[in-house]
Write a protein that holds these residues in place. Structure first.
Motif, PDB file in Angstrom:
ATOM      1  N   PRO A 191      42.345  34.339  46.457  1.00  0.00           N
ATOM      2  CA  PRO A 191      42.042  33.583  45.231  1.00  0.00           C
ATOM      3  C   PRO A 191      40.682  33.990  44.650  1.00  0.00           C
ATOM      4  O   PRO A 191      39.755  34.322  45.399  1.00  0.00           O
ATOM      5  CB  PRO A 191      42.004  32.124  45.697  1.00  0.00           C
ATOM      6  N   ASN A 193      38.381  32.181  43.408  1.00  0.00           N
ATOM      7  CA  ASN A 193      37.239  31.361  43.819  1.00  0.00           C
ATOM      8  C   ASN A 193      36.704  31.802  45.183  1.00  0.00           C
ATOM      9  O   ASN A 193      35.515  31.647  45.459  1.00  0.00           O
ATOM     10  CB  ASN A 193      37.571  29.857  43.811  1.00  0.00           C
ATOM     11  N   GLU A 194      37.554  32.412  46.012  1.00  0.00           N
ATOM     12  CA  GLU A 194      37.026  32.948  47.281  1.00  0.00           C
ATOM     13  C   GLU A 194      36.206  34.218  47.038  1.00  0.00           C
ATOM     14  O   GLU A 194      35.231  34.482  47.746  1.00  0.00           O
ATOM     15  CB  GLU A 194      38.170  33.225  48.261  1.00  0.00           C
ATOM     16  N   ALA A 236      41.500  29.408  40.756  1.00  0.00           N
ATOM     17  CA  ALA A 236      42.015  29.664  42.103  1.00  0.00           C
ATOM     18  C   ALA A 236      43.218  30.606  42.068  1.00  0.00           C
ATOM     19  O   ALA A 236      43.932  30.751  43.067  1.00  0.00           O
ATOM     20  CB  ALA A 236      42.390  28.345  42.772  1.00  0.00           C
ATOM     21  N   LYS A 238      45.454  33.807  42.421  1.00  0.00           N
ATOM     22  CA  LYS A 238      45.373  34.833  43.469  1.00  0.00           C
ATOM     23  C   LYS A 238      45.424  36.241  42.893  1.00  0.00           C
ATOM     24  O   LYS A 238      46.215  36.519  41.995  1.00  0.00           O
ATOM     25  CB  LYS A 238      46.515  34.635  44.464  1.00  0.00           C
TER      26      LYS A 238
ATOM     27  N   ARG B 205      34.421  28.049  47.519  1.00  0.00           N
ATOM     28  CA  ARG B 205      35.662  28.139  48.290  1.00  0.00           C
ATOM     29  C   ARG B 205      36.409  26.811  48.252  1.00  0.00           C
ATOM     30  O   ARG B 205      37.618  26.764  48.069  1.00  0.00           O
ATOM     31  CB  ARG B 205      35.310  28.542  49.726  1.00  0.00           C
ATOM     32  N   ASP B 211      40.142  23.465  45.535  1.00  0.00           N
ATOM     33  CA  ASP B 211      39.326  24.657  45.308  1.00  0.00           C
ATOM     34  C   ASP B 211      38.064  24.285  44.539  1.00  0.00           C
ATOM     35  O   ASP B 211      38.036  23.319  43.778  1.00  0.00           O
ATOM     36  CB  ASP B 211      40.121  25.733  44.565  1.00  0.00           C
TER      37      ASP B 211
END
Lengths: 393, 393
Positions: A191, A193-194, A236, A238, B205, B211
């Protein structure tokens, strides 16, 4: 590696240059509200700019810092200058519809003898000089003829000192580390946000010898269809195979910024994207070579335009802007732009973010560098492969 | 877990409430510039607020979004309402001393019939409505009698919908995860910027099912001697044994915020700090119990003051403030404050950050919660041990 804090002598020299421009503009005083300008002149650095605060610079005598009492008590922890006698307005003035901290500040400036007739500059495009602050000063000190400062302090910031260049080199190293973290983190199914988490951690951590300060803008991921739209923040969503993203980030060190942008394709890029990338990188290289003393931003843009024209391309928005100290929400200095009609003469140690961002319909490509103007052309402060970065998907 | 995007029907209901207040204030139009207010009414969400942008709300007819062309082209990617006909001002107007985007916007509003005589509100304390924007609208549409809006839209935001409460619960979970990351990361010799890196990564994260969005303020570490000064950002100073820090952070989800503060002692705390912590937590508990419909912030503060007085303590600054949507540089709503003279009647689903921050000379203690006003007292959205957290050094 760090050159230590800025010296009081350097701050005093900055103030003298500001006063020189004040004399040229026939100003008797200047209300400085942009936190980057306050930091530049005093060293004061805290996240207190969401409530009214100013540095009042009279043409002669000591400048006066004014801020919320809660922050004033600790101003000496960062301010190298003017922290001995900070005006701290009382807590009761926070968020009142019928009273305003700047009315209180106006009274205090009057008590200190600053309410004398004269032309006083204000920063009309500063983000943290609200209309109510302006009106409270206008009403509280009618002796002043308030005139727009035309970014007076920002223009003084344009040519960097050696100490400032040292900070920006460190910021460039932080940016390069953060971009490596971003590229490493991209993989199918991850994702966005990661990815942001990895980049923000790298920005704060920094690299060996260069610790990270907080950047003025969060990392941006222009992903998928949204790659045609700048300034969207992450979701978020992917990362999918055979898709691409443009990454915009900066490294910061002691509030000095070095922004950096790259586009990454996960899997083989489309022919359109590949072609766009080739033209854009060639154009950027041509522009970088022209960033030397004596040239103008118009010259730089002409070199860029000539390359793009050969590919049948054109960029409507500007190719870059002056950088240095930054606070949210922007790391630009709001002075020189790299565009066709900017005829400022470039000087050594001006610093720019040169951003070749091409936002087409449904896809886009970005490549940028933070640079110092130098005799041989751009002295590049950032370090990442200058091309469309392709990862196996 | 996410309740999906906000519904168009909810946005329309918000607009109706804003127009009701406009009628009460005898306004014929309202210039909305605070990005939180623009998001609240339209869904538009991008990091474009560093250049002038507004939502003009006439009393009747469709509101008009106006922003830089580069951003206007992609406004439909986030705006649920008003994105069909965004006014995009040309790139050439960016950063000009003698022309301004809002002069262009004024002309466009005139062409659309909005330059009619009437009282038009403006947001005098909004961070991103610069004085030059105000002056350009005043000069461009002299038919308007521009009056300060007194945070009109912010007051409409005060009581949250069920959809908004759902976002804030998710934000609270993100905040709690980020605080756990901070506490886990603290160890002897660890530089503060590395702690910031861990917190920022956790904030972006998020946690399972929630999220993370970017918070409006970076994490703060009030460390060592500096623990007496709020709003200082991190340095590369190393956490030493037998020292303490206060940590201020927030979780964010879809721009909704839940802030959270705790103090951590590495090794046994000093007797002063331990005593201060005990009194402060007891005071906070007393305040939380009073956060129920029908009470006022003054009642809440009285409960807090009574506890502190028993320990010979007093807090000069306010005990909290209304929260919800946030953009840099602040996550507060600038409406209700929890302080002695605020007599707003509390209603269910108002949301507050209750922050018991005690900044003494040379040390300090903070404990806070994000809460929803509920019949039984505060419904706490954040989750961390409500005490001075002591780690073995």
């Amino acid at each position: 590696m760090s050159a230590g804090a800025v010296s009081p002598a350097e701050l005093d020299a900055r103030l003298e240059r500001v006063r020189g421009r004040m004399r040229d503009a026939e100003l008797t005083g200047l209300v400085v509200a942009d936190p980057a300008n306050i930091y530049y002149l005093s060293g004061y650095n805290a996240w207190s700019f969401y409530t009214p605060q100013i540095l009042f610079v009279p043409l002669e005598g000591a400048p006066v810092l004014a801020m919320r009492e809660m922050d004033a008590l600790g101003a000496h922890r960062t301010a190298v200058r003017y922290a001995e006698d900070v005006l701290g307005y009382p807590e009761r003035l926070v968020h009142r519809p019928d009273d305003h901290p700047m009315a209180w500040v106006a009274e205090q400036l009057r008590e200190r003898g600053h309410a004398t007739p004269g032309r006083v500059g204000f920063e009309g495009d500063a983000h943290f000089f609200a209309v109510r602050s302006f009106l409270a000063l206008r009403d509280g000190i009618p002796e002043w003829d308030l005139v727009e400062s035309r970014e007076l302090v920002n223009w003084v910031r344009l040519v960097k000192s050696d100490w400032e260049i040292a900070q920006m080199r460190l910021a460039g190293r932080v940016a390069s580390g953060a971009m490596r973290a971003a590229i490493d983190a991209i993989e199918e199914g991850r994702p966005l946000n990661e990815l942001a988490a990895e980049v923000m951690a790298a920005q704060a951590r920094g690299v060996e010898g260069a610790d990270g300060d907080y950047p003025a803008i969060v990392p941006m991921f222009l992903y998928g269809d949204g790659a045609d739209t700048p300034h969207l923040t992450w979701t978020a969503e992917k990362f999918a195979a055979n898709s691409a993203a443009s990454i915009e980030l900066a490294g910061a060190h002691r509030r000095y910024h070095a922004p950096l942008a790259r586009s990454v394709s996960l899997g083989a890029p489309s022919r359109d994207l590949d072609r766009l990338a080739g033209a854009t990188v060639e154009g950027l290289n041509a522009a970088l070579a022209e960033l030397r003393p004596g040239n103008t931003p118009a010259d730089v843009t002409a070199a860029w335009d000539a390359v793009l024209a050969r590919y049948g391309l054109e960029k409507k928005s500007r190719l870059g802007y002056s950088i240095g100290i930054g606070y949210p929400p922007d790391w630009g200095e709001r002075t020189v732009s790299i565009r066709r009609d900017d005829t400022t003469e470039l000087q050594e140690n001006m610093t720019f973010h040169v951003i070749a961002g091409m936002w087409m319909t449904g896809y886009g490509f970005e490549v940028s560098e933070s640079i110092r103007v130098a005799p041989g052309g751009a002295d590049v402060l950032t370090d990442a492969p200058r091309k469309l970065i392709v990862k196996e998907s």
